[in-house]
Design an enzyme around this catalytic site. Sequence first.
Site, PDB file in Angstrom:
ATOM      1  N   ASP A  90       0.786  -1.202  -0.193  1.00 31.19           N
ATOM      2  CA  ASP A  90      -0.095   0.062  -0.094  1.00 31.19           C
ATOM      3  C   ASP A  90       0.905   1.066  -0.044  1.00 31.19           C
ATOM      4  O   ASP A  90       0.549   2.329   0.575  1.00 31.19           O
ATOM      5  CB  ASP A  90      -0.880   0.107   1.183  1.00 31.19           C
ATOM      6  CG  ASP A  90      -1.730  -1.418   1.331  1.00 31.19           C
ATOM      7  OD1 ASP A  90      -2.418  -1.519   0.216  1.00 31.19           O
ATOM      8  OD2 ASP A  90      -1.819  -1.986   2.402  1.00 31.19           O
ATOM      9  N   GLY A 126       1.600   2.945  -2.657  1.00 37.54           N
ATOM     10  CA  GLY A 126       1.323   3.955  -3.857  1.00 37.54           C
ATOM     11  C   GLY A 126       2.203   3.685  -4.984  1.00 37.54           C
ATOM     12  O   GLY A 126       2.389   4.451  -5.951  1.00 37.54           O
ATOM     13  N   GLY A 132       1.061   1.951  -7.668  1.00 40.30           N
ATOM     14  CA  GLY A 132       0.195   2.017  -8.899  1.00 40.30           C
ATOM     15  C   GLY A 132       0.403   3.532  -9.623  1.00 40.30           C
ATOM     16  O   GLY A 132       0.552   3.611 -10.771  1.00 40.30           O
ATOM     17  N   ALA A 164      -3.464  -7.662  -4.796  1.00 38.99           N
ATOM     18  CA  ALA A 164      -3.385  -6.535  -4.967  1.00 38.99           C
ATOM     19  C   ALA A 164      -4.264  -5.321  -5.196  1.00 38.99           C
ATOM     20  O   ALA A 164      -5.345  -5.792  -5.707  1.00 38.99           O
ATOM     21  CB  ALA A 164      -2.167  -6.270  -6.275  1.00 38.99           C
ATOM     22  N   HIS A 168      -4.025  -1.652  -6.683  1.00 43.28           N
ATOM     23  CA  HIS A 168      -3.124  -0.570  -7.196  1.00 43.28           C
ATOM     24  C   HIS A 168      -4.054   0.719  -7.744  1.00 43.28           C
ATOM     25  O   HIS A 168      -4.724   0.449  -8.725  1.00 43.28           O
ATOM     26  CB  HIS A 168      -2.332  -0.840  -8.319  1.00 43.28           C
ATOM     27  CG  HIS A 168      -1.126  -2.032  -7.737  1.00 43.28           C
ATOM     28  ND1 HIS A 168      -0.258  -2.759  -8.552  1.00 43.28           N
ATOM     29  CD2 HIS A 168      -0.962  -2.539  -6.556  1.00 43.28           C
ATOM     30  CE1 HIS A 168       0.550  -3.400  -7.643  1.00 43.28           C
ATOM     31  NE2 HIS A 168       0.033  -3.133  -6.349  1.00 43.28           N
ATOM     32  N   SER A 192      -7.937  -1.356  -0.609  1.00 41.53           N
ATOM     33  CA  SER A 192      -8.690  -1.258  -1.868  1.00 41.53           C
ATOM     34  C   SER A 192      -9.176  -2.733  -2.239  1.00 41.53           C
ATOM     35  O   SER A 192     -10.124  -2.824  -3.203  1.00 41.53           O
ATOM     36  CB  SER A 192      -7.797  -0.579  -2.770  1.00 41.53           C
ATOM     37  OG  SER A 192      -6.539  -1.152  -3.176  1.00 41.53           O
ATOM     38  N   THR A 193      -8.475  -3.722  -1.644  1.00 41.25           N
ATOM     39  CA  THR A 193      -9.223  -4.996  -2.141  1.00 41.25           C
ATOM     40  C   THR A 193     -10.339  -5.557  -0.897  1.00 41.25           C
ATOM     41  O   THR A 193     -11.305  -6.038  -1.289  1.00 41.25           O
ATOM     42  CB  THR A 193      -7.915  -5.846  -1.997  1.00 41.25           C
ATOM     43  OG1 THR A 193      -6.969  -5.552  -3.112  1.00 41.25           O
ATOM     44  CG2 THR A 193      -8.363  -7.411  -2.396  1.00 41.25           C
ATOM     45  N   ARG A 213     -10.684  -3.037   4.329  1.00 46.65           N
ATOM     46  CA  ARG A 213     -10.319  -3.144   5.741  1.00 46.65           C
ATOM     47  C   ARG A 213      -9.473  -1.725   6.211  1.00 46.65           C
ATOM     48  O   ARG A 213      -8.782  -1.352   5.416  1.00 46.65           O
ATOM     49  CB  ARG A 213      -9.460  -4.402   6.204  1.00 46.65           C
ATOM     50  CG  ARG A 213     -10.054  -5.625   6.337  1.00 46.65           C
ATOM     51  CD  ARG A 213      -9.198  -6.851   6.775  1.00 46.65           C
ATOM     52  NE  ARG A 213      -8.143  -7.069   5.853  1.00 46.65           N
ATOM     53  CZ  ARG A 213      -7.140  -8.112   5.837  1.00 46.65           C
ATOM     54  NH1 ARG A 213      -7.208  -8.683   6.737  1.00 46.65           N
ATOM     55  NH2 ARG A 213      -6.370  -8.335   4.664  1.00 46.65           N
TER      56      ARG A 213
END
Length: 432
Positions: free
Chosen positions: A14, A16, A18, A40, A42, A300-301, A304
């Site tokens: 996480d 950054g 992407g 993942a 991204h 993002s997945t 949480r």
Amino acid sequence: MARSIVVLGAQWGDEGKGKIVDWLTSRAQYVVRYQGGHNAGHTIVVDQQKITLHLIPSGILHNHVTAVIANGVVLSPFSLIKEMKMLLKLGVSTCKRIFISASCPLLLPYHVAMDLARENHHISKAIGTTGCGIGPSYEDKVARRALRVSDLYNLKYFKNKLKDVVDYYNFQLVYYYKTKPINYQIVLEEVMSISDILIDMVVDVPELLDDAAKRGDSVIFEGAQGSLLDIDHGTYPYVTSSHTIAGSVSVGAGVGLNYIDYVLGIVKAYSTRVGFGPFPTELSNDTGNWLCMNGNEFGSTTGRRRRTGWFDAVSVRYSVKINSFFSCCLTKIDVLDGLKELKICIAYRKKNGKVIHNFPCSLEELENCVPIYEILPGWMISTVGITEFHQLPKESQLYVKRIEELIGVPIHIVSTGSDRSAIIILRNPFDS
């Protein structure tokens, strides 16, 4: 001039990655995922539109870029198709722009069922996985029972092998985990409904990348998760099931070590972690909550909430060692805007009082380490969208320079916001 650049996280994911991959691929022809799966997440922000990719490499948003999913990735065919449809709705063409390795293991519903069953069964010993089935899928690969994309070429073989694997999983799911079995026929029909699409995307990845190098094309290798989650070099057992460090590019994409010209580490300006496991600089107070909310630290997945803490130079310095970073990119510095003082962990104090500067390999030792902090002044001025280093507040410049000194490699890129244009380039990796 660098032609082949590896981009990977230096912390617990996480960081950054992407956004930086998206920025780099404006000058590249290929972008390659070489490990992990759709666990993942991204995220790229283009013209205030947030786009999150889980499996397809981030560079796909540039129309001139070819995206490649190499053999080191455990491939969920359903997630791949779902993402392709999402991109098409956004006006991003995927036709003949996404290719996959025939050697990719297929991640199927029984992997997800097993992942969730284990986490729910051993709650006190849970790892805190994303529940995507990544671990069981890699287990199948190592145990040599995985179904691979190449198996789709022989329908009879695929059916028989799928039946054996489903029976193997159902025995455990029903008799040990006391949960519902997987329906073989449904899985078979679902895979068969998209098998032609997958087969049409298959390419010889090592050959493709070798040809790219001969033409002088640029290739970005996009890492997933972070170095501290590596199955061997991370905080085991609270790790992911793949190798997340730079060395895994060769195995996961089928290229030699000399293929790689540059390794760029992505480092967040503070620390975060999802799931369980030791986290020396974790903040369980108002500051930690402030970092979480101001930094939008939610997975993002999975959605949480991420655990947050101060920047840990000890752990990042360890990542520098095991990856041989040429330089680092510092992200989300804008999240620190408004804090009167900042802390950087420069060492750990062990239970016996001994001060150490190296990252412990023992989980128990790390869990008992207390961070030793250096305090730096914060800044009250917004850094969002700044594109020149000299425009940053002096305190912000000092913070970047101090991190650079502590981790032992230069910081050549600073991200000042979520938008792809909010970036400071001190030195471009392509020009190194």
